[in-house]
Motif scaffolding. Structure first.
Motif, PDB file in Angstrom:
ATOM      1  N   ASN A   1     -16.602   1.680 -75.496  1.00 15.32           N
ATOM      2  CA  ASN A   1     -16.297   0.735 -76.570  1.00 15.32           C
ATOM      3  C   ASN A   1     -15.565   1.517 -77.661  1.00 15.32           C
ATOM      4  O   ASN A   1     -16.159   1.943 -78.642  1.00 15.32           O
ATOM      5  CB  ASN A   1     -17.587   0.118 -77.111  1.00 15.32           C
TER       6      ASN A   1
ATOM      7  N   ILE B   1      -5.671  -3.246 -73.922  1.00 13.85           N
ATOM      8  CA  ILE B   1      -7.017  -2.923 -73.447  1.00 13.85           C
ATOM      9  C   ILE B   1      -6.896  -2.198 -72.116  1.00 13.85           C
ATOM     10  O   ILE B   1      -6.262  -2.708 -71.187  1.00 13.85           O
ATOM     11  CB  ILE B   1      -7.880  -4.182 -73.276  1.00 13.85           C
TER      12      ILE B   1
ATOM     13  N   ILE C   1     -11.566   2.087 -79.784  1.00 14.49           N
ATOM     14  CA  ILE C   1     -10.174   1.761 -80.074  1.00 14.49           C
ATOM     15  C   ILE C   1      -9.556   2.945 -80.809  1.00 14.49           C
ATOM     16  O   ILE C   1     -10.174   3.505 -81.710  1.00 14.49           O
ATOM     17  CB  ILE C   1     -10.027   0.485 -80.930  1.00 14.49           C
TER      18      ILE C   1
ATOM     19  N   ALA D   1      -7.386  -0.013 -76.860  1.00 13.47           N
ATOM     20  CA  ALA D   1      -8.821  -0.243 -76.748  1.00 13.47           C
ATOM     21  C   ALA D   1      -9.281   0.131 -75.342  1.00 13.47           C
ATOM     22  O   ALA D   1      -8.556  -0.077 -74.360  1.00 13.47           O
ATOM     23  CB  ALA D   1      -9.149  -1.704 -77.034  1.00 13.47           C
TER      24      ALA D   1
ATOM     25  N   GLN E   1     -13.417  -4.942 -84.631  1.00 11.11           N
ATOM     26  CA  GLN E   1     -13.264  -3.483 -84.519  1.00 11.11           C
ATOM     27  C   GLN E   1     -11.887  -2.988 -84.951  1.00 11.11           C
ATOM     28  O   GLN E   1     -11.692  -1.801 -85.175  1.00 11.11           O
ATOM     29  CB  GLN E   1     -13.560  -3.038 -83.084  1.00 11.11           C
TER      30      GLN E   1
ATOM     31  N   LEU F   1     -12.644  -7.341 -80.440  1.00 13.18           N
ATOM     32  CA  LEU F   1     -11.392  -6.747 -80.912  1.00 13.18           C
ATOM     33  C   LEU F   1     -11.155  -7.061 -82.393  1.00 13.18           C
ATOM     34  O   LEU F   1     -10.783  -6.182 -83.176  1.00 13.18           O
ATOM     35  CB  LEU F   1     -10.205  -7.268 -80.101  1.00 13.18           C
TER      36      LEU F   1
END
Length: 320
Positions: free
Chosen positions: A163, A11, A165, A90, A106, A103
């Motif tokens: 937001n 992240i 990934i 991400a 997604q 997470l």
């Protein structure tokens, strides 16, 4: 369905000012609280050594880096992304709070190898009351999901970097976010949309929107004004013209055209009908706001088009 394999993911959280310290703290806490544990959490500080030192001191379990590129969110994100070694990267902004299953939900679409990236729902966390004149179709102006987006998991042209990934190998193949093309000062160019288009084109893949993979995005009071909305739409108009200039000639802004031709006219008609049927005169204000927003974006687009034509003519002029 479970995410692909172990779905190792890092992240990346860009930040730049200690004015956002409280919100950054909440963002990091939400990253740690995921049901699908991240391999690494990376905070990248944008040319603010004092803040970088404070983050290192107060968050020992987090990797802290300083922006290796010119000031701006694009370089900040790239610094963190290029550091990672996981299959997926991400991105969260420093004024967001991810839901615990963000997470996990997604990452699921990556079971399909054709998926190059995913995005999720963004819920507004208003500092005060939501303005009554703000139509649902214009909530994108404050960086959250809006009417017109899919309501269930579905393919989408682009998502937002608050937001997002990505598959790391595809992200690296296109050199990440375009440096110098993004949000800085009074510029508001769609660097996330431009990245999504390049990644799709490079891999022949697609993006998936997962609306139930949610984050909360803070909306401060100064972004809840009509003046901010007009400036945001004007900047968006300029930014979309700039982005179109970077795209292949055969690649049109189809999503924008559909939004202008269908979504916004429907918003005007619906709100006028609601106002006429006695459901509240604020609906008339929402209809008027849509018209004003389109005008502001068109103005920005026109200014940028003229600026480009002037720059082009100047570059071809020779002095004898």
């Amino acid at each position: 369905m479970e995410p692909t394999g172990t779905a190792d993911v890092s992240i990346v959280i860009p930040t730049h000012s200690e004015k956002r310290w409280a919100s950054l703290t909440r963002t990091i806490a939400s990253a740690h609280a995921q049901t699908h544990r991240a391999t690494e959490i990376v905070v990248v500080v944008d040319h603010n050594p004092e803040m970088a030192a404070r983050v290192k001191l107060e968050f020992p379990g987090v990797t802290v880096l300083e922006n290796a590129y010119a000031r701006g969110a694009s370089g900040n994100r790239n610094t963190g992304a290029f550091h990672t070694r996981t299959a997926f990267i991400a991105f969260l902004d420093d004024d967001t709070v991810a839901s615990p299953t963000w997470l996990a939900h997604q990452l699921v679409p990556f079971n399909d190898p054709a998926v190059v990236g995913t995005g999720g729902g963004i819920i507004p966390a208003w500092a005060g009351a939501r303005p009554t004149w703000m139509p649902d179709e214009l909530l994108w102006t404050v960086g959250v999901s809006y009417t017109g987006m899919p309501t269930s998991t579905a393919p989408i042209r682009n998502v937002w970097s608050a937001n997002m990934i990505v598959r790391r190998d595809v992200f690296l193949a296109v050199d990440g976010f375009r440096i110098g093309f993004g949000k800085l000062g009074d510029q508001n160019r769609p660097e996330d949309t431009e990245l999504c288009l390049r990644m799709s084109a490079a891999a022949g893949g697609r993006w998936i929107y997962v609306p139930h993979a949610t984050i909360d995005h803070e909306v401060p009071a100064d972004r809840s004004t009509f003046g901010f909305l007009m400036r945001r739409c004007y900047a968006e108009g300029r930014g979309k013209v700039q982005m179109a200039g970077l795209m292949p000639k055969d690649q049109e802004l189809g999503a924008e055209k559909d939004y202008l031709r269908r979504t916004l006219p429907r918003a005007v008609v619906r709100n006028l009908a609601d106002a006429g049927s006695g459901r509240g005169m604020f609906h008339a204000l929402r209809a008027a706001t849509v018209v004003a927003a389109v005008a502001a974006a068109a103005w920005g687009g026109g200014v940028e088009t003229l600026a480009g034509l002037f720059e082009g003519s100047s570059s071809t002029t020779t002095v004898s």
